[in-house]
Design an enzyme around this catalytic site. Structure first.
Site, PDB file in Angstrom:
ATOM      1  N   TYR A 136      -4.877 -13.393 -39.789  1.00 47.24           N
ATOM      2  CA  TYR A 136      -5.907 -12.577 -40.445  1.00 47.24           C
ATOM      3  C   TYR A 136      -6.758 -13.466 -41.349  1.00 47.24           C
ATOM      4  O   TYR A 136      -6.357 -14.578 -41.706  1.00 47.24           O
ATOM      5  CB  TYR A 136      -5.288 -11.421 -41.245  1.00 47.24           C
ATOM      6  N   CYS A 137      -7.934 -12.943 -41.724  1.00 49.14           N
ATOM      7  CA  CYS A 137      -8.799 -13.688 -42.640  1.00 49.14           C
ATOM      8  C   CYS A 137      -9.533 -12.716 -43.554  1.00 49.14           C
ATOM      9  O   CYS A 137      -8.914 -11.870 -44.195  1.00 49.14           O
ATOM     10  CB  CYS A 137      -9.728 -14.638 -41.899  1.00 49.14           C
ATOM     11  N   ARG A 138     -10.878 -12.798 -43.617  1.00 43.28           N
ATOM     12  CA  ARG A 138     -11.641 -12.074 -44.634  1.00 43.28           C
ATOM     13  C   ARG A 138     -12.010 -10.654 -44.258  1.00 43.28           C
ATOM     14  O   ARG A 138     -12.305  -9.848 -45.132  1.00 43.28           O
ATOM     15  CB  ARG A 138     -12.922 -12.849 -44.950  1.00 43.28           C
TER      16      ARG A 138
END
Length: 221
Positions: free
Chosen positions: A179-181
């Site tokens: 996952y990221c932003r």
């Protein structure tokens, strides 16, 4: 004749100010960045690639619309989201409307995002269940400073530019969830593509850290 300045019209006028504040791609990007945690004007300017003066002007627009709030520390000014959960939810709704109604957005999704990962991402609730039974390795590919501001419980932080060197630590029999932003952050898409190319079973979270936090799910700092 109905009054043009009744209570409903006054509310609509203020809502229009919020909509106008969102009507610039740089301001939406600023919101995405400060949704990860408080940031200085200088840091925002560097990450977006704008001058300090231009960044400050965009932040003032967000401030007047009550979307961002400043905090002074010495000579430095820091900004964070106001009503964080509601603002993150608002951006998510905006994205869903755009995906449904604007063909150009779907073209970008097909040409870039889905070309890197055509598999269905894992939902927040499904990930929560897998974290409870320990069946996945959770990978946060955001920069280290964003990870330090807050992250999903038990996540391993390997920024995307360091992932290639760390690939030997992943085995084929462990599933990785990256996952990221947020839903349009390319970091998790690129991470999943790299992992799969090396035979690692990898999948994305459906969105990112801000949406997870806005949903009231547990986070660590």
């Amino acid at each position: 004749m109905k009054s043009s300045s009744g209570p409903k019209q006054q509310i609509f006028s203020h809502l229009a100010e919020i909509a106008a504040a969102l009507a610039h791609p740089h301001r939406i990007e600023i919101i995405e960045l400060i949704a990860q945690g408080e940031r200085s004007v200088e840091d925002l300017a560097e990450r977006i690639g704008l001058s300090l003066s231009n960044t400050s002007r965009h932040l003032q627009v967000l401030r007047r619309a009550r979307l961002a709030a400043p905090r002074r520390e010495g000579k430095n000014m820091f900004y964070s989201l106001v009503s964080e959960t509601e603002v993150v939810t608002l951006l998510g709704s905006l994205g869903r409307v755009g995906e449904r109604n604007i063909a150009e957005i779907d073209q970008v999704l097909q040409a870039y995002f889905r070309a890197r990962d055509c598999l269905e991402p894992v939902s927040r609730l499904a990930l929560l269940e897998r974290l409870r039974d320990g069946s996945v390795t959770l990978l946060d590919v955001r920069p280290a400073d964003e990870f330090a501001r807050g992250h999903l419980p038990g996540a391993l932080n390997i920024p995307l530019d360091q992932l290639d060197a760390a690939l030997g630590g992943f085995t084929e029999n462990v599933q990785v969830v990256a996952y990221c932003r947020g839903p349009y952050c390319v970091l998790s898409y690129d991470a999943v593509a790299q992992l799969r190319a090396r035979g690692v079973r990898a999948i994305r979270l459906e969105d990112g850290y801000p949406e997870w936090k806005a949903a009231g799910l547990p986070v660590e700092t």
